[in-house]
Motif scaffolding. Sequence first.
Motif, PDB file in Angstrom:
ATOM      1  N   VAL A 257      35.773  39.490  45.736  1.00 60.28           N
ATOM      2  CA  VAL A 257      34.877  40.467  45.059  1.00 60.28           C
ATOM      3  C   VAL A 257      35.266  40.080  43.370  1.00 60.28           C
ATOM      4  CG1 VAL A 257      34.376  42.883  44.244  1.00 60.28           C
ATOM      5  CG2 VAL A 257      34.730  42.283  46.741  1.00 60.28           C
ATOM      6  N   THR A 258      34.334  39.778  42.592  1.00 62.35           N
ATOM      7  CA  THR A 258      34.694  39.311  41.206  1.00 62.35           C
ATOM      8  C   THR A 258      33.385  39.957  40.197  1.00 62.35           C
ATOM      9  OG1 THR A 258      35.172  37.394  39.792  1.00 62.35           O
ATOM     10  CG2 THR A 258      33.814  36.801  41.519  1.00 62.35           C
ATOM     11  N   GLY A 259      33.518  40.455  39.378  1.00 64.81           N
ATOM     12  CA  GLY A 259      32.600  40.993  38.551  1.00 64.81           C
ATOM     13  C   GLY A 259      31.552  41.738  39.232  1.00 64.81           C
ATOM     14  N   GLY A 260      31.815  42.551  40.283  1.00 59.02           N
ATOM     15  CA  GLY A 260      30.959  43.194  41.103  1.00 59.02           C
ATOM     16  C   GLY A 260      30.198  42.339  42.140  1.00 59.02           C
TER      17      GLY A 260
ATOM     18  N   GLN B 132      24.036  39.321  48.774  1.00 57.20           N
ATOM     19  CA  GLN B 132      23.039  40.208  48.076  1.00 57.20           C
ATOM     20  C   GLN B 132      22.170  40.742  48.981  1.00 57.20           C
ATOM     21  OE1 GLN B 132      22.788  41.298  44.792  1.00 57.20           O
ATOM     22  NE2 GLN B 132      21.123  42.715  45.455  1.00 57.20           N
TER      23      GLN B 132
ATOM     24  N   SER C 100      39.051  40.895  42.057  1.00 52.34           N
ATOM     25  CA  SER C 100      39.488  42.335  42.274  1.00 52.34           C
ATOM     26  C   SER C 100      39.652  42.705  43.378  1.00 52.34           C
ATOM     27  CB  SER C 100      38.345  43.393  41.645  1.00 52.34           C
ATOM     28  OG  SER C 100      37.183  43.210  42.159  1.00 52.34           O
TER      29      SER C 100
END
Length: 118
Positions: free
Chosen positions: A28-31, A86, A106
């Motif tokens: 997970v990176t930048g949402g 997505q 994150s």
Amino acid sequence: MSKPDELLVDVAALVESRQSNQMSLTVVTGGAVLTGRLAPEAVWRQRVSEVLTDSDRLGEFSAVFDTPARNGPPTHLHFHVARILQGTVGIPETGGMYRVAIEDVSAWTVGDFSYSDR
């Protein structure tokens, strides 16, 4: 600026040292959720360079990726055959090449995710 996860740096270093592209990872990176297989930086750079070289409009950029990787502990993860998740699909469907700064991750898990209609 956050401190990179040492365990994730160790995973990336092992991929680099063994020149393996079989380690699947989801981050997970930048949402965004990105899932795919890690590649050594040199292999990733070579593949991106090849794709750009074959392009009529982007060929001049291929030389940027021909430069050798820097020495020292890895600072980025290099994904190939990767998708941004997505909803119920992965984009692009066939997988793509992504570079993610380890310090921007994150959350992460070993393995990659895929969806099925079954």
